[in-house]
Design an enzyme around this catalytic site. Structure first.
Site, PDB file in Angstrom:
ATOM      1  NE  ARG A 392      23.701   6.171  -7.457  1.00 16.92           N
ATOM      2  CZ  ARG A 392      24.376   6.607  -6.063  1.00 16.92           C
ATOM      3  NH1 ARG A 392      24.496   6.126  -5.076  1.00 16.92           N
ATOM      4  NH2 ARG A 392      24.427   8.107  -6.044  1.00 16.92           N
ATOM      5  CB  ILE A 393      25.834   7.404 -13.847  1.00 22.51           C
ATOM      6  CG1 ILE A 393      24.737   7.937 -12.997  1.00 22.51           C
ATOM      7  CG2 ILE A 393      25.660   7.640 -15.579  1.00 22.51           C
ATOM      8  CD1 ILE A 393      24.746   9.555 -13.173  1.00 22.51           C
ATOM      9  NE  ARG A 484      26.794  19.414 -12.933  1.00 19.01           N
ATOM     10  CZ  ARG A 484      25.749  18.776 -13.118  1.00 19.01           C
ATOM     11  NH1 ARG A 484      25.337  17.857 -14.184  1.00 19.01           N
ATOM     12  NH2 ARG A 484      24.813  18.689 -11.965  1.00 19.01           N
ATOM     13  CG  HIS A 533      22.713  19.470 -18.592  1.00 24.62           C
ATOM     14  ND1 HIS A 533      23.204  20.164 -17.668  1.00 24.62           N
ATOM     15  CD2 HIS A 533      22.517  18.376 -17.949  1.00 24.62           C
ATOM     16  CE1 HIS A 533      23.533  19.455 -16.743  1.00 24.62           C
ATOM     17  NE2 HIS A 533      22.894  18.332 -16.713  1.00 24.62           N
ATOM     18  CB  SER A 536      18.052  13.458 -15.607  1.00 20.73           C
ATOM     19  OG  SER A 536      17.713  14.828 -15.554  1.00 20.73           O
TER      20      SER A 536
HETATM   21  O1  LIG Z   1      22.651  17.090 -14.602  1.00 22.93           O
HETATM   22  C1  LIG Z   1      21.814  16.815 -13.750  1.00 22.93           C
HETATM   23  C2  LIG Z   1      21.907  16.505 -12.356  1.00 22.93           C
HETATM   24  O2  LIG Z   1      22.641  16.876 -11.708  1.00 22.93           O
HETATM   25  O3  LIG Z   1      20.739  16.143 -11.987  1.00 22.93           O
END
Ligand SMILES: O=CC(=O)O
Length: 568
Positions: A392-393, A484, A533, A536
């Site tokens: 999706r991303i 990641r 990070h 989101s």
């Molecule tokens: O890295 C962020 C997540 O896994 O939601």
């Protein structure tokens, strides 16, 4: 019967001792006492209402439970409850009919609203004895108003937890013998209503569950939450006080000791991506309390990634796992595009000029700090993006890049999954791309102008971007990692930047984070934009993730399907 509530022969109205939840829910019944049938009819009715409304109109189911509770607590009389049921289920006549079967003939005779006079007369004539076995007679297993009161009795005692959920929890968590004893205690109130003493029933149940304190009525399932997840998520847990919530109160990571101390006895554990301490220690800690997994039913993480969980170990103990995909797709795709622009346009290095006060002495020159343009142009009419992982991303990132003038797309997929040519062709057409193809890693490295790492972490993707891969990339290409840290070999990437095998990089994640300091090889590279990070980190997304994490946990505790269960 249209209601789905079965009828029973007289022969079935025997043998209370044999009653078990299996009898109630799963199998044809060998022999049931009248009491057992009544309990079962009541439970079946609640189950039927739940099945009808839970998914699309949960408020109707909630209202029904509240109504039953009110009735049981004498907050509403028989006339009132009948009229409200008729209103509530006016588009579901089968449920009204089924409900009528709980009533004495006076009430069930017609579908028109009943009057207050009926109520008075009926209550006088009915008394309290109609539920006793001796009174069964011709009405056999039809429960009375008295029984209706009792439908609510359990729910009142479990502090707002719906009756069905409580009973199913008991069934799940105790052995067959204890379960039979539990049913026998409940049935006493039906068999001998006149001398029935509610306090005594609660005392007996408490004694029965001495070794299972979480099953004592009024003991709420415990949810351990490792971080305050905001008012929206908190509101999901608090309104009915159905749970004992144990929340780490501080605005920093709670640490392993706190989790280990609090998780015994918990039914749900809600964690974030920074809680890396389990499951081995947690499962070990649970052993001191009981069989691991006996109480803990769900681990719900507020993240789409789950490398911080040993998912196999958790699942092998029958503990469900919740996660938060989809809600963060847009936010992470935004960050991926941002990192691509930062990498290609030298943002890290040029911002340092400003930050360090060097702009006044900065010597403009026609080609100084010029990077590759991310999209196509008359000078470079083809621009190919490559995605490691095409979920999706990745697809949302690709869609965002189209207006920049991307012409071609390559991707690598999980070798376990077959390529989906039809999907690719329809996506290609939709986005107006010249080509969209699944390729191997080598081809992706060689052909792409920008490589996006957007695949899950874990052993199967460990260091997919390594020296070999980076050496195959174009000197003008960029690398983005918003997945990641473990997918990219940091030392190899730093070398690739230093020795100009590639143009630049943008990373939201770094192996070994958060221990990434100024002397980290990637931080030392001016062509590497490193952010901590935050993929989101939009308010909307984090609210969505937090509420989904709680919803996943609550779904398990209320025996409903999880909105987002991680299925291995
Ligand atoms: O890295 C962020 C997540 O896994 O939601």
């Amino acid at each position: 019967m249209s209601s789905g509530i079965p009828t029973f022969s007289d022969k079935a109205l025997e043998n209370l001792d044999k009653l078990s939840i299996t009898d109630i829910t799963d199998n044809p019944l060998p022999a049931l006492s009248q009491t057992a049938v009544k309990i079962r009819d009541a439970l079946d009715y609640i189950e039927a209402v739940k099945a009808r409304f839970m998914e699309d109109e949960p408020e109707v189911y909630d209202e029904f439970l509240l109504l039953m509770n009110d009735f049981r607590n004498h907050g509403i009389n028989t006339t009132g409850v009948i009229n409200r049921i008729r209103q509530l289920f006016h588009e579901h006549p089968d449920l009204v009919t089924s409900f009528d079967k709980f009533l004495t003939p006076r009430y069930s005779a017609g579908a028109t609203p009943v009057s207050e006079e009926d109520e008075v007369e009926d209550e006088e004539s009915e008394g309290s004895g109609t539920a006793s076995p001796g009174a069964a007679g011709s009405r056999a297993a039809t429960p009375t108003q008295q029984d209706l009161h009792r439908i609510g009795s359990l729910s009142a005692k479990v502090d707002g937890e719906p009756t069905i959920a409580y009973i199913q929890r008991v069934k799940r968590q105790c052995d067959a013998e204890t379960w039979d004893q539990f049913m026998a205690i409940l049935a006493r109130q039906y068999d001998d209503p006149e001398s029935f003493d509610e306090e005594e029933m609660i005392r007996d149940v408490e004694e029965l569950f001495e070794d299972h304190p979480e099953l004592i009525p009024g003991t709420r399932p415990k949810i351990v939450i490792t971080r305050y997840l905001g008012p929206e998520a908190a509101a999901l847990i608090s309104p009915v006080d159905s749970y004992e919530v144990v929340l780490w109160p501080e605005d920093r990571s709670c640490g392993r000791e706190w989790i280990l101390e609090n998780v015994p006895g918990a039914s749900a554990l809600v964690v974030t991506v920074v809680d890396k301490v389990f499951p081995h220690e947690i499962l070990r800690s649970l052993q001191t309390y009981g069989t691991p997994g006996d109480n803990l039913r769900v681990v719900s993480t507020m993240s789409v990634g789950y490398e911080h969980l040993d998912v196999q170990a958790i699942a092998s103990r029958g503990i469900k796992i919740g996660y938060t995909p989809e809600v963060l797709t847009d936010a992470v795709a935004d960050i991926a595009v941002m990192l691509a622009l930062m990498a290609s346009r030298n943002v890290r290095e040029t911002m340092q000029i400003v930050d360090q006060g060097r702009w006044p002495n900065f010597n403009w020159a026609p080609f100084l700090f010029c990077g590759p343009q991310i999209g196509s142009s008359p000078v470079s009419p083809q621009r190919t993006v490559g995605f490691i992982g095409f979920g999706r991303i990745s697809q949302a990132t690709l869609a965002r890049l189209i207006p920049f003038g991307i012409t071609d797309c390559l991707y690598t997929g999980n070798p376990q999954n077959k390529p989906d040519m039809d999907r690719d062709e329809s996506l290609r057409q939709k986005l107006g791309l010249r080509s969209l193809r699944r390729v191997n890693l080598d081809e992706l490295a060689i052909e792409s102008d920008a490589v996006f790492v957007l695949a899950p972490g874990g052993p199967s993707t460990y260091h997919v971007v390594n020296e070999t891969f980076l050496k195959k990339m174009k000197k003008t290409s960029i690398l983005v990692n918003a997945a990641r840290g473990s997918l990219v070999d940091s030392d190899a990437l730093a070398q690739a930047l230093r020795e100009k095998w590639i143009w630049g990089a943008g990373v939201d994640v770094v192996e070994g984070e958060p221990n990434v300091t100024q002397d980290h090889p990637l931080v030392k590279e001016p062509r590497c934009a490193v952010i901590p990070h935050i993929g989101s980190a939009t308010t909307e997304t984090r609210v969505g993730m937090a509420t989904l994490a709680i919803e996943n946990a609550i779904a398990v505790l209320t025996d409903n399907p999880m909105p987002k269960e991680l299925l291995l």
